[in-house]
Design an enzyme around this catalytic site. Structure first.
Site, short mmCIF file in Angstrom:
data_model
loop_
_atom_site.label_atom_id
_atom_site.label_comp_id
_atom_site.label_asym_id
_atom_site.label_seq_id
_atom_site.Cartn_x
_atom_site.Cartn_y
_atom_site.Cartn_z
N SER A 231 1.73 -0.48 -5.39
CA SER A 231 0.81 -0.65 -4.28
C SER A 231 0.15 -2.01 -4.42
O SER A 231 -0.09 -2.46 -5.53
CB SER A 231 -0.25 0.45 -4.31
N ASP B 133 -0.30 -4.16 14.58
CA ASP B 133 -0.87 -3.62 13.33
C ASP B 133 -2.26 -4.22 13.08
O ASP B 133 -3.26 -3.50 12.98
CB ASP B 133 0.16 -3.94 12.23
N ASN B 134 -2.33 -5.55 13.03
CA ASN B 134 -3.60 -6.20 12.71
C ASN B 134 -4.67 -5.83 13.75
O ASN B 134 -5.83 -5.66 13.41
CB ASN B 134 -3.44 -7.73 12.68
N SER C 224 -5.60 1.58 -2.51
CA SER C 224 -4.94 1.95 -1.25
C SER C 224 -3.89 3.04 -1.37
O SER C 224 -3.38 3.53 -0.36
CB SER C 224 -4.31 0.70 -0.62
N HIS D 88 -3.70 2.26 8.49
CA HIS D 88 -3.35 2.42 9.90
C HIS D 88 -2.49 3.67 10.13
O HIS D 88 -1.74 4.08 9.26
CB HIS D 88 -2.53 1.23 10.40
N SER E 178 5.42 -2.47 12.39
CA SER E 178 5.41 -3.44 11.28
C SER E 178 6.63 -3.24 10.38
O SER E 178 7.31 -4.19 10.01
CB SER E 178 4.16 -3.24 10.43
N LYS F 82 4.24 -7.19 15.02
CA LYS F 82 3.46 -6.91 13.82
C LYS F 82 2.00 -7.31 14.06
O LYS F 82 1.15 -6.49 14.32
CB LYS F 82 4.06 -7.60 12.59
N GLN G 193 9.94 -5.23 8.88
CA GLN G 193 10.22 -5.40 7.44
C GLN G 193 11.68 -5.08 7.13
O GLN G 193 12.35 -5.83 6.42
CB GLN G 193 9.34 -4.46 6.60
N HIS H 97 -7.61 -9.21 3.41
CA HIS H 97 -6.72 -8.79 2.32
C HIS H 97 -7.36 -8.80 0.95
O HIS H 97 -7.15 -7.91 0.14
CB HIS H 97 -5.44 -9.62 2.31
N HIS I 275 0.81 -1.23 0.00
CA HIS I 275 0.00 0.00 0.00
C HIS I 275 0.85 1.28 0.00
O HIS I 275 1.52 1.58 0.99
CB HIS I 275 -0.91 0.02 1.23
N ASP J 243 3.33 -7.64 0.19
CA ASP J 243 2.18 -7.59 1.09
C ASP J 243 1.02 -8.30 0.39
O ASP J 243 0.35 -7.71 -0.45
CB ASP J 243 1.82 -6.13 1.39
N GLU K 153 4.49 -9.26 4.43
CA GLU K 153 3.84 -8.42 5.43
C GLU K 153 2.60 -9.03 6.10
O GLU K 153 2.37 -8.84 7.28
CB GLU K 153 3.43 -7.10 4.74
N CYS L 299 -6.29 -1.86 13.11
CA CYS L 299 -7.69 -1.95 12.67
C CYS L 299 -8.62 -1.28 13.69
O CYS L 299 -9.66 -0.75 13.33
CB CYS L 299 -8.11 -3.40 12.45
N ASN M 125 4.64 -10.93 9.25
CA ASN M 125 3.32 -10.82 9.91
C ASN M 125 3.34 -11.38 11.32
O ASN M 125 2.74 -10.80 12.22
CB ASN M 125 2.27 -11.57 9.09
P1 NAI Z 1 -6.31 -14.59 11.62
O1 NAI Z 1 -6.01 -15.92 11.05
O2 NAI Z 1 -5.71 -14.17 12.91
O3 NAI Z 1 -7.89 -14.41 11.78
C1 NAI Z 1 -8.85 -14.82 10.87
C2 NAI Z 1 -10.01 -15.45 11.68
O4 NAI Z 1 -11.10 -15.73 10.80
C3 NAI Z 1 -9.59 -16.78 12.33
O5 NAI Z 1 -9.81 -16.72 13.73
C4 NAI Z 1 -10.50 -17.81 11.65
O6 NAI Z 1 -10.86 -18.85 12.53
C5 NAI Z 1 -11.69 -16.96 11.22
N1 NAI Z 1 -12.47 -17.52 10.13
C6 NAI Z 1 -12.06 -18.23 9.05
N2 NAI Z 1 -13.10 -18.59 8.28
C7 NAI Z 1 -14.23 -18.10 8.88
C8 NAI Z 1 -15.62 -18.15 8.59
N3 NAI Z 1 -16.07 -18.82 7.52
N4 NAI Z 1 -16.47 -17.52 9.42
C9 NAI Z 1 -16.02 -16.87 10.52
N5 NAI Z 1 -14.72 -16.80 10.87
C10 NAI Z 1 -13.82 -17.41 10.05
O7 NAI Z 1 -5.93 -13.54 10.48
P2 NAI Z 1 -5.77 -11.95 10.67
O8 NAI Z 1 -4.36 -11.63 10.95
O9 NAI Z 1 -6.84 -11.48 11.55
O10 NAI Z 1 -6.03 -11.47 9.16
C11 NAI Z 1 -7.30 -11.55 8.53
C12 NAI Z 1 -7.20 -10.93 7.14
O11 NAI Z 1 -6.92 -9.54 7.26
C13 NAI Z 1 -6.07 -11.49 6.28
O12 NAI Z 1 -6.50 -11.53 4.93
C14 NAI Z 1 -4.96 -10.47 6.45
O13 NAI Z 1 -4.04 -10.52 5.39
C15 NAI Z 1 -5.75 -9.21 6.50
N6 NAI Z 1 -5.14 -8.03 7.15
C16 NAI Z 1 -5.70 -6.81 6.87
C17 NAI Z 1 -5.22 -5.67 7.45
C18 NAI Z 1 -5.81 -4.35 7.11
O14 NAI Z 1 -5.26 -3.34 7.47
N7 NAI Z 1 -6.93 -4.28 6.42
C19 NAI Z 1 -4.11 -5.69 8.41
C20 NAI Z 1 -3.63 -7.03 8.70
C21 NAI Z 1 -4.12 -8.14 8.09
#
Ligand code: NAI
Length: 434
Positions: A78, A192-193, A83, A355, A363, A188, A367, A303, A55, A133, A158, A197, A183
């Site tokens: 990006s 960050d996550n 983003s 963020h 984070s 991180k 990196q 993501h 991003h 990322d 990332e 958020c 990650n």
């Molecule tokens: P995580 O693995 O910690 O959490 C995902 C959760 O979703 C898990 O607890 C899992 O059990 C649950 N899950 C899976 N399938 C499901 C379903 N059908 N119904 C309900 N729950 C379900 O992963 P994290 O770190 O929370 O990341 C989630 C996503 O967010 C990833 O794609 C990651 O790359 C992205 N991300 C986005 C950020 C942003 O700024 N927008 C920042 C960091 C990560």
């Protein structure tokens, strides 16, 4: 021959504004600034040709300029079509760094931008390091430009989704270089996550809709790190929050944090706001859309854009789509209005600015440490996915304490012996979960 300035951004005239915000962000990114201080003279990344796909925001600009200061040649795109902050991209272009990014590009333009970064280094050389990322740049290089693999020293990744793709490659035997999973450094994903958020989700919904949050019912799918931050964000704004989960541990955590935990199909008829945060596909499909109330706001903070079945929505109800403003679209499903944010792509970067700097400093310090490790000590590593050692994780946190006035206790020798750790750390065993 002088190297030609190569970039494509929305408007280079935004560079001054971008530069001013970069300067402000630097004050909030003590981890990156400490690395500049420590390594700026030695230039340990001299010879590194880092292509980054992450991003293109103000915070990322500080990351890019840190890599430059450490001696690297850097090119950038990006990792999401919505983003980019155009003033950040302009400032980076004006600093002479090849950057190919603007907010609101098409999928085809996205591919083109990523591809431009592969060979945009001085003398037309190809990349020898990847900073990714989500894994799109990694996939492009490994699958479509195998000639680049010979010089490739490593990959730092990332996010959760990109790391997942790397581990899949290891299992299939298709990872030809070492990679570092940024990650899962504690500093991180647990910051960050989560805390990122917590600030940026509600920010995005507000900027997009100006809706009164207090009193609304919000449903969050997924209670991992991103889901925890998202649910806290909504609760902090006064929403009544319902969580859905598949994992009994995370479901129990959500319940004991005081949230209702329901199946999506049962929660959706009550929702005013729906947020997906799973990193999984098809969380919101036709059966859910049909049960939504009039004016439900639907968005994704994971993501990729397949958490919400936007393809179906466009196929079945695309004829009703009415764009209120960029990244805010109204659909009408059998008489009921639905507001879709950022076309189902990560909403905090599509509708707000991602963020805040301080958390991104954590984070991005990881990196830079990952790039340093892979570039200077790459031969130590096999073609697997590694994490940074706990000493470095603790160091990243340590670099961020003074800025917010944290006083840290120091162990006495007696105390260190008693709990069986060294006085200077690491303070926890590998299996500790924070
Ligand atoms: P995580 O693995 O910690 O959490 C995902 C959760 O979703 C898990 O607890 C899992 O059990 C649950 N899950 C899976 N399938 C499901 C379903 N059908 N119904 C309900 N729950 C379900 O992963 P994290 O770190 O929370 O990341 C989630 C996503 O967010 C990833 O794609 C990651 O790359 C992205 N991300 C986005 C950020 C942003 O700024 N927008 C920042 C960091 C990560």
């Amino acid at each position: 021959v002088a190297t030609q300035l190569k970039y494509k951004v929305k408007d280079i005239a935004l560079a001054d504004w971008g530069r001013k915000e970069i300067t402000l962000a630097e004050a909030e990114m003590p981890g990156l600034m400490a690395l500049r201080e420590k390594y700026g003279q030695i230039k340990p990344l001299k010879g590194a040709r880092i292509a980054g796909c992450l991003h293109m925001t103000i915070q990322t600009a500080v990351l890019i300029e840190t890599l430059k200061e450490l001696g690297a040649d850097v090119t950038w795109s990006s990792c999401n079509i919505f983003s980019t902050q155009d003033h950040a991209a302009a400032a980076i272009a004006a600093a002479g760094i090849p950057v190919f990014a603007w907010k609101g590009m098409s999928e085809e333009e996205y591919e083109w931008c990523v591809e431009q970064t592969l060979y945009a280094f001085e003398g037309g050389k190809g990349l020898n390091m990847i900073l990714d990322d989500g894994g799109d740049l990694t996939n492009m290089v490994l699958d479509k430009f195998p000639e680049l693999v010979q010089d490739l020293g490593g990959i730092s990744e990332e996010t959760t989704t990109g790391v997942h793709r790397l581990y899949e490659r290891v299992a299939k035997g298709t990872l030809p270089v070492p990679a570092i999973n940024v990650n899962d450094s504690v500093t991180k994903s647990k910051f960050d996550n989560k805390y990122g958020c917590k600030e940026s989700l509600v920010d995005a919904i507000r900027r997009a809709t100006d809706i009164m949050m207090a009193g609304k019912v919000a449903v969050v799918a997924g209670y991992g790190d991103v889901g925890k931050g998202s649910a806290a964000s909504l609760r902090g704004a006064g929403c009544r929050v319902i969580v859905s989960e598949i994992d009994p541990i995370c479901a129990l955590q959500a319940a004991m944090d005081g949230f209702e935990v329901k199946k999506m199909i049962n929660a959706i008829p009550r929702a005013d706001i729906v947020v997906t945060a799973t990193g999984n596909c098809r969380i919101i499909g036709p059966e859910h859309f049909r049960l939504m109330r009039d004016k439900t706001i639907v968005c994704n903070i994971g993501h990729f854009d397949n958490e919400i079945d936007v393809a179906w929505l466009n196929e079945a109800y695309g004829h009703t789509k009415d764009t209120i403003k960029p990244q805010v679209d109204l659909y009408n499903i059998d008489g009921k209005d639905i507001l879709l944010l950022a076309e189902g792509r990560l909403v905090n970067l599509g509708c707000a600015t991602g963020h805040p700097s301080f958390v991104m400093s954590n984070s991005f310090t990881n990196q830079v440490l990952a790039q340093l490790e892979l570039f200077t000590k790459g031969e130590k590593y096999e073609n697997k996915v590694y994490m940074l050692p706990k000493e470095l994780d603790e160091e990243v946190a340590r670099l961020h304490l003074a800025k917010i006035g944290v006083e840290l206790e120091e162990l006495t020798t007696e105390q260190a012996d008693y709990i069986g750790v060294e006085k200077q750390g690491p303070f926890k065993p590998e299996y500790y979960r924070y």
